[in-house]
Structures are given as structure tokens and as C-alpha cells.
Write an enzyme that holds these catalytic residues in place. Structure first.
Site, PDB file in Angstrom:
ATOM      1  N   CYS A 165       0.841  -1.302  -0.015  1.00 12.91           N
ATOM      2  CA  CYS A 165      -0.136   0.079  -0.098  1.00 12.91           C
ATOM      3  C   CYS A 165       0.795   1.267  -0.083  1.00 12.91           C
ATOM      4  O   CYS A 165       0.330   2.470  -0.104  1.00 12.91           O
ATOM      5  CB  CYS A 165      -0.877   0.006   1.265  1.00 12.91           C
ATOM      6  SG  CYS A 165      -2.132  -1.534   1.125  1.00 12.91           S
ATOM      7  N   HIS A 305      -1.919   7.913   5.787  1.00 13.64           N
ATOM      8  CA  HIS A 305      -2.393   6.548   5.444  1.00 13.64           C
ATOM      9  C   HIS A 305      -3.613   6.548   5.978  1.00 13.64           C
ATOM     10  O   HIS A 305      -4.648   6.019   5.094  1.00 13.64           O
ATOM     11  CB  HIS A 305      -1.455   5.634   5.775  1.00 13.64           C
ATOM     12  CG  HIS A 305      -1.589   4.516   4.961  1.00 13.64           C
ATOM     13  ND1 HIS A 305      -1.398   4.280   3.673  1.00 13.64           N
ATOM     14  CD2 HIS A 305      -1.542   3.264   5.441  1.00 13.64           C
ATOM     15  CE1 HIS A 305      -1.698   3.172   3.173  1.00 13.64           C
ATOM     16  NE2 HIS A 305      -1.666   2.500   4.169  1.00 13.64           N
ATOM     17  N   GLU A 316       0.237   5.097  13.292  1.00 16.70           N
ATOM     18  CA  GLU A 316       0.441   6.215  12.421  1.00 16.70           C
ATOM     19  C   GLU A 316       0.456   7.599  13.282  1.00 16.70           C
ATOM     20  O   GLU A 316       1.181   8.481  13.053  1.00 16.70           O
ATOM     21  CB  GLU A 316      -0.512   6.378  11.238  1.00 16.70           C
ATOM     22  CG  GLU A 316       0.134   7.294  10.345  1.00 16.70           C
ATOM     23  CD  GLU A 316      -0.729   7.348   8.950  1.00 16.70           C
ATOM     24  OE1 GLU A 316      -0.337   7.925   8.145  1.00 16.70           O
ATOM     25  OE2 GLU A 316      -1.795   6.535   8.846  1.00 16.70           O
ATOM     26  N   LYS A 334      -9.301   8.495   2.875  1.00 18.52           N
ATOM     27  CA  LYS A 334      -9.717   7.214   2.819  1.00 18.52           C
ATOM     28  C   LYS A 334     -11.275   6.990   3.220  1.00 18.52           C
ATOM     29  O   LYS A 334     -12.049   6.038   2.846  1.00 18.52           O
ATOM     30  CB  LYS A 334      -8.901   6.136   3.386  1.00 18.52           C
ATOM     31  CG  LYS A 334      -7.605   5.946   2.714  1.00 18.52           C
ATOM     32  CD  LYS A 334      -6.937   4.704   3.276  1.00 18.52           C
ATOM     33  CE  LYS A 334      -5.719   4.297   2.359  1.00 18.52           C
ATOM     34  NZ  LYS A 334      -4.345   5.451   2.543  1.00 18.52           N
ATOM     35  N   HIS A 339      -9.856   2.439   0.916  1.00 19.86           N
ATOM     36  CA  HIS A 339      -8.611   2.129   0.676  1.00 19.86           C
ATOM     37  C   HIS A 339      -8.115   1.729  -0.950  1.00 19.86           C
ATOM     38  O   HIS A 339      -8.682   0.338  -1.073  1.00 19.86           O
ATOM     39  CB  HIS A 339      -8.023   1.086   1.497  1.00 19.86           C
ATOM     40  CG  HIS A 339      -6.674   0.909   1.602  1.00 19.86           C
ATOM     41  ND1 HIS A 339      -5.824   1.528   0.912  1.00 19.86           N
ATOM     42  CD2 HIS A 339      -5.777   0.414   2.829  1.00 19.86           C
ATOM     43  CE1 HIS A 339      -4.509   1.305   1.311  1.00 19.86           C
ATOM     44  NE2 HIS A 339      -4.254   0.428   2.468  1.00 19.86           N
ATOM     45  N   PHE A 400       1.911  -3.520   3.771  1.00 19.69           N
ATOM     46  CA  PHE A 400       2.494  -4.766   4.550  1.00 19.69           C
ATOM     47  C   PHE A 400       3.845  -5.148   3.893  1.00 19.69           C
ATOM     48  O   PHE A 400       4.370  -4.903   2.878  1.00 19.69           O
ATOM     49  CB  PHE A 400       1.545  -5.921   3.707  1.00 19.69           C
ATOM     50  CG  PHE A 400       0.122  -5.915   4.248  1.00 19.69           C
ATOM     51  CD1 PHE A 400      -0.464  -5.318   5.503  1.00 19.69           C
ATOM     52  CD2 PHE A 400      -0.826  -6.913   3.504  1.00 19.69           C
ATOM     53  CE1 PHE A 400      -1.617  -5.278   5.634  1.00 19.69           C
ATOM     54  CE2 PHE A 400      -2.173  -6.745   4.090  1.00 19.69           C
ATOM     55  CZ  PHE A 400      -2.539  -6.131   5.111  1.00 19.69           C
TER      56      PHE A 400
END
Length: 412
Positions: A165, A305, A316, A334, A339, A400
Site C-alpha cells: 500500500c 495513510h 501512525e 480514505k 483504501h 504490508f
């Protein structure tokens, strides 16, 4: 502010094909509205999670012509259309440029997941002779860069970045390095993903990554909120035309913003979980600020994010606070788009450039107050957009595998 902003890379064109709409104007209106695009998805009927954020009204045959559309998986279709938009928006003409000096770098993670799923189902259903001869070129992740290069007559370097991502942000950062090294004069950089298929979403659901708020799709993605329970899967593409700032100024190009700094890091912690304190992301952000010559207290806005998962938003927040304190207005778009996976970093870099260009910070959809478990004081923008002139902003991405990327953008 340390250093000089003039050594940056300019964003001179933007192409957006996302759940928020097709084109820059439609996207920006929807993002500022703070209204979610999530809805029940008929193609996911019967699945445990049957909601998604799709690109509305996208007709590949109309956009690309029947023959081209037929050869490309949806993730490549979205990117080719986005690239055409971006080149036109930049006032450039791929028919007349020196293609050997143009590059393309696009982030992608899952490739033609839907194509593979469909064709392998045909194979395992006992009809191998019906498997498409195009399965491999439609499914391979690198082909999106290849198809954009073919469509835009690009003969310089082409590459796909695959950092989950963070892929789109990695692509923009890589393009910046190509330009500053002199490898290219113009780079089309961005990200794309179109992996909303039953198999892929089942895998994400089994991991516990997706929101199960299927009775309320529009309210399911709620970054930083106390009752967030996962993300809503989206699709989309964002392509940016990047040029050295001095070259853009010399040709009189409209600049949305300058990309003044980039850095990336690895957590080396866990396959899918971020570092609990966000140490890797914090390091990437500090390094990007240092490259940009920007002090932490000069950052006025962060497009985070902000996935709406319990772990990401907590860690985050800690990373952002550890570097920036509480002075920056933080948004996760988002809440509107869901996402978009590998496309997210590029989509959000585009929105950050638009925030600088228009002087507005979008709201975080569906979020009315911070989760009390977020143990740091960050300023998450909720409710409505904030109108304010911004000189310095950042966009952060995680993926990831422990991938982190940070971009620092400055006003043109």
C-alpha cells in the site's frame, strides 16, 4: 526553513480515476464534501463483506476503444486513462515529445487479480482450452508500465514499484530521483489497483483487515474514530506528470505543487502489522523533511495513510506526533475513497498537491472525534474542509511487509 525549495520536482499534471470520480475537478469536489463513496457491491453478493468503493461510471470501451479495453485488465485500463488525463492536464503532447527522455513508474501490488481469478476458475472447472491466451500479459504487474509507455510513446525507463500500500508513494519518490539524477526530463508517476474480486476480498476479510459494517457502507470507513473496525476496499489510479521545477518554470507550466522531499524505510517488524510506535514511518518522514530542507514545525498539513484499521491509525498517529507534534492539520481521504491499496500513495499525493494548490484541507469523512486510545494530540480535520493557505504538506504511506514512504510537498 533550511535549504532551498527550488531544487524540487514540480507536479504539472494530474490524472485521477478513483471512487471519488473521473478527473481532477470531480475528485476534488467529492473529497472536499467528505461524503463516502462506499456502497454494497453486486459483484460481491454472498460474500461476508459485500461493500466496496468502485470508480463510478467508468466504461473502458468508451475511454479506450473496444480493442484496447479488451486486452487490458482493469488495473491497467484505469492507469492508461489516468495517464492520458495527466499528460493533457500538463499541456504536453506525447505525439511530439522526445520519448527517449520520458519515463514511467507506477505502483501496483496485486496486478490482474480479477483476471487470474476468472481464468483459473475456468481452468479448474475443467476447461483449460477456454483459458485466455491473454491471461499472463493481462495479469502481470509490470504490464501497466508497459501499456502506459506504449500508449504515450515513452521510450525512457519504465518500472513498477511493488511496496504494497506504499507502492504509489514509492513510485512518485522514484520518479523524483530519476529527474534529479538527469535520467529523464519528464516522468509519469503514480499508482493503480483494481483487485475488488471475491477471492481477494475474502483473503483480506479472513485477515480481519476489512470493515464488517456492511449494513452501513457509507459509514464504514472512519479513520481515527473510536469505533473503526477496518478499511473498505477501493480501486483507482492516479498519475502525476513530474518535471524538474526549473524546467517547468522555463516552459511556463502550471505547477500544482513541488515535491521537495522523499524517503522510505522498512519496519523489519511484522508481515502485516506496523511497528507499534510507528518508528519506521517516523524515520522516513524525518528524512524526507531533511531532504526538503523543511523543519517539522513548518508542516501545516498531512494527508495520512489513515486506513480505518485499529492498528494503523494508532501507530501512525504516534509516528506523526513524534515528528511533527500537534501543529499539522491531519486528514485521511480514505473516509471518502476507501483504501485503494497500491494506488493510495499516489492518489493521496495528488490530493495533497491539490490542497496546496487550492488552499483547502479536506475533512476526514465519518469521523467526529478521535479514538481515546490514540494517546497523542494530533489535529484530525473532521466535519468540513478548512480553508487555509498551505506552504508545506506531507503525505505518508505504509504497506504490508513493513514498507513506509513519506513525501514532502511545498507550494508552487
Amino acid at each position: 526553513m533550511r535549504g532551498t525549495r527550488g531544487r524540487g520536482v514540480a507536479v504539472t499534471g494530474i490524472g485521477l480515476v478513483t471512487p471519488a470520480g473521473i478527473g481532477v475537478e470531480e475528485n476534488w469536489r467529492r473529497i472536499l464534501s467528505g461524503v463516502s463513496t462506499a456502497a454494497t457491491d453486486p459483484e460481491l453478493k454472498g460474500e461476508r463483506v459485500d461493500i466496496s468503493c468502485r470508480v463510478p461510471g467508468f466504461d473502458p470501451t468508451t475511454e479506450l476503444g473496444r480493442r484496447t479495453a479488451w486486452k487490458l485488465d482493469r488495473f491497467a485500463q484505469l492507469a492508461v486513462v489516468g495517464a492520458r488525463q495527466a499528460v493533457a492536464d500538463a499541456g504536453l503532447d506525447s505525439g511530439s515529445w522526445d520519448g527517449t527522455r520520458i519515463g514511467v513508474v507506477i505502483g501496483n501490488s496485486l496486478g490482474g487479480a480479477a483476471t487470474f481469478e476468472k481464468q483459473l476458475r475456468t481452468y479448474f472447472d475443467g476447461a483449460p482450452e477456454d483459458v485466455s491466451a491473454l491471461m499472463i500479459p493481462m495479469g502481470m504487474v509490470n504490464m501497466v508500465a508497459g501499456y502506459v509507455a506504449m500508449d504515450q510513446r515513452i521510450q525512457g525507463p519504465s518500472l513498477v514499484t511493488a511496496t504494497a500500500c506504499a507502492s504509489g508513494a514509492s513510485a512518485v519518490g522514484t520518479a523524483r530521483q530519476w529527474l534529479l539524477s538527469g535520467l529523464c526530463d519528464v516522468v509519469l508517476a503514480g499508482g493503480t489497483e483494481a483487485a475488488i474480486s471475491p477471492g481477494t476480498l475474502n483473503g483480506l476479510s479472513r485477515m480481519g483487515a476489512l470493515s464488517t459494517r456492511t449494513e452501513d457502507p457509507a459509514g464504514a470507513s472512519r479513520p481515527f474514530a473510536h469505533d473503526r473496525d477496518g478499511f473498505v476496499a477501493g480501486e483507482g489510479a492516479a498519475i502525476l506528470v513530474l518535471e524538474r521545477t526549473e524546467d517547468a518554470v522555463a516552459r511556463g507550466a502550471r505547477r500544482y505543487a513541488d515535491i521537495a522531499g522523499f524517503s522510505a524505510s522498512s519496519d523489519a517488524h511484522h508481515a502485516t502489522a506496523p511497528h507499534p510506535q510507528g518508528a519506521g514511518l517516523a524515520r522516513a518522514l524525518r528524512e524526507a523533511l531533511d531532504e526538503a530542507g523543511v523543519l517539522p514545525d513548518e508542516v501545516e498539513h498531512v494527508n495520512a495513510h489513515g486506513t480505518s484499521t485499529p492498528m494503523n491509525d494508532l501507530t501512525e498517529s504516534r509516528a506523526l506526533y513524534s515528528v511533527l507534534g500537534s501543529g499539522a492539520a491531519v486528514t485521511s481521504t480514505k473516509g471518502v475513497t476507501g483504501h485503494t491499496l497500491a494506488a493510495a500513495g499516489a492518489v493521496e499525493a495528488a490530493y495533497t498537491a491539490l490542497a496546496l494548490h487550492h488552499g483547502a484541507v479536506p475533512p476526514t469523512a465519518n469521523t467526529t472525534g478521535l479514538d481515546p486510545a490514540i494517546d497523542v494530540d494530533i489535529d484530525v480535520v473532521t466535519g468540513a474542509a478548512r480553508q487555509r493557505r498551505i506552504q508545506v504538506a506531507a503525505s505518508t504511506s505504509l504497506g504490508f511487509g513493513g514498507h513506509n514512504a513519506a513525501l514532502v510537498l511545498t507550494a508552487a
